[in-house]
Write a protein that holds these residues in place. Structure first.
Motif, PDB file in Angstrom:
ATOM      1  N   GLN A  74       0.827  -1.214   0.000  1.00 48.07           N
ATOM      2  CA  GLN A  74       0.000   0.000   0.000  1.00 48.07           C
ATOM      3  C   GLN A  74       0.865   1.270   0.000  1.00 48.07           C
ATOM      4  O   GLN A  74       0.495   2.277  -0.620  1.00 48.07           O
ATOM      5  CB  GLN A  74      -0.945   0.000   1.212  1.00 48.07           C
ATOM      6  CG  GLN A  74      -2.002   1.100   1.183  1.00 48.07           C
ATOM      7  CD  GLN A  74      -2.986   0.929   0.023  1.00 48.07           C
ATOM      8  OE1 GLN A  74      -3.441  -0.183  -0.269  1.00 48.07           O
ATOM      9  NE2 GLN A  74      -3.317   2.016  -0.649  1.00 48.07           N
ATOM     10  N   ASP A  78       0.442   4.094  -2.707  1.00 48.56           N
ATOM     11  CA  ASP A  78       0.104   5.482  -2.334  1.00 48.56           C
ATOM     12  C   ASP A  78       1.095   6.476  -2.934  1.00 48.56           C
ATOM     13  O   ASP A  78       0.714   7.553  -3.398  1.00 48.56           O
ATOM     14  CB  ASP A  78       0.085   5.624  -0.807  1.00 48.56           C
ATOM     15  CG  ASP A  78      -1.094   4.900  -0.165  1.00 48.56           C
ATOM     16  OD1 ASP A  78      -2.024   4.485  -0.888  1.00 48.56           O
ATOM     17  OD2 ASP A  78      -1.077   4.730   1.082  1.00 48.56           O
ATOM     18  N   GLY A 117       2.662  -2.948  -5.673  1.00 49.50           N
ATOM     19  CA  GLY A 117       2.045  -1.655  -5.341  1.00 49.50           C
ATOM     20  C   GLY A 117       2.169  -0.655  -6.469  1.00 49.50           C
ATOM     21  O   GLY A 117       1.206   0.058  -6.803  1.00 49.50           O
TER      22      GLY A 117
END
Ligand code: ADE
Ligand code: ZN
Length: 326
Positions: A74, A78, A117
């Motif tokens: 994550q 992000d 990710g």
């Protein structure tokens, strides 16, 4: 004056940015808190104050420290998603993002976490932002050839999630020849090849990136103007140069932006492009690079369109996508 507006609204491709260099101080602190990682700065302001660089190495030391807050899938999502939103706002339609897996795998973060990710953010960018995004895996040139081979091995299960390989980190003392064999292997694998060369290092490093590594683009390459024969070669073979003006200013490659040689590269017929390199550290994303460079050097609207066209020509997007951007 309509030139600043044109620079902002013209569709463009970004071909030279390090995703770890898009980590804003606010996100570094947020991720540090989320992950329970301590960083040697008391506040966002204090961290930003440390961004006073004298050369490439002085920047890299802080850049690698900043990346140490990245731990989970994550986190990588992000970071990339924040950049891709920012790129979309600057009318970037195609983004080729460098990532430095060794910075993370050496801390015990898995390749699956890193690529997973970043790639998920690329997929979402296409549908939610209309940005065509792709990943280029960079080998750290201050580390060994053996470490680069090991990194390639770890990345091969994710071969379909990155389009090529590059070479970055401390340039002087780490010539392209050090990675001849690993680039030869990547070439056999059908990966696109690029390398940082001629940022601080000599024209000889640009020659060996071309002749030994057989790269398709040169990242930076601004030292090439010191070698007329090299300039001829770059023009004749239409080798794109991914130039990063604000980076060059902040790392003291040029003392002032007005002395940048982007205009000279274009005048020589080279496929020069404008890029942000590490936008969170160097004071600007794509449009800020265009705006400040044009203001300082007096480049004109015709050169703006040339740079935009060069960015799509130099990209590794497929032919159908390139046609749609023309
Ligand atoms: N890694 C991140 N930014 C870089 C740059 N400008 N040169 C070399 N390595 C880098
Ligand atoms: Zn770079």
């Amino acid at each position: 004056e309509r030139l600043p507006e044109l620079l902002g609204i013209m569709p463009k491709a970004e071909l030279h940015m390090h995703i770890e260099g898009s980590l804003e101080p606010e996100l570094i602190f947020a991720l540090a808190q989320r992950n329970g990682v301590t960083i040697p700065y008391a506040s966002v302001e204090e961290l930003r104050k440390a961004y006073a660089f004298t050369n490439l190495q002085s920047f890299l030391d802080i850049y690698y420290a900043g990346a140490s807050v990245l731990l989970t899938e994550q986190d990588f999502y992000d970071m990339a998603w924040a950049y891709l939103q920012r790129a979309a706002a600057d009318n970037v339609r195609r983004a080729e993002m460098f990532f430095d897996p060794q910075t993370h795998t050496e801390r015990g973060v898995s390749m699956a976490t890193v690529i997973g990710g970043l790639h998920r953010a690329c997929v979402d960018a296409k549908t939610a932002l209309g940005v065509d995004a792709a990943l280029i895996l960079c080998f750290l040139r201050h580390l060994s050839e053996e470490s680069a081979f090991e990194t390639l091995e770890q990345a091969l299960p994710f071969r379909d999630q990155f389009i090529g390989v590059g070479l970055d980190s401390s340039e002087v003392g780490h010539p392209p020849e050090k990675f001849a064999r690993v680039f030869a292997r990547c070439r056999e694998l059908g990966l696109h090849l690029v390398a940082h060369a001629g940022e601080e290092g000599p024209p000889a490093y640009v020659w060996s990136a071309l002749d030994v590594l057989k790269v398709e683009r040169i990242d930076h390459g601004v030292q090439s103007t010191k070698d007329p024969a090299l300039m001829k070669r770059l023009a004749a073979d239409r080798i794109p140069l991914t130039v990063c003006p604000l980076s060059n200013l902040k790392l003291c490659v040029f003392p002032q932006l007005s002395q940048h040689n982007l205009g000279q590269l274009l005048d020589a017929g080279l496929i020069a492009t404008v890029n942000s390199d590490d936008p969170a550290y160097f004071g600007g994303y794509m449009n800020e690079n265009f705006l400040q460079t044009f203001a300082a050097t007096g480049l004109d609207a015709k050169q703006a369109w040339q740079l935009a066209a060069n960015s799509f020509e130099g990209s590794f997007a497929d032919v159908a996508a390139k046609k749609q951007w023309r």
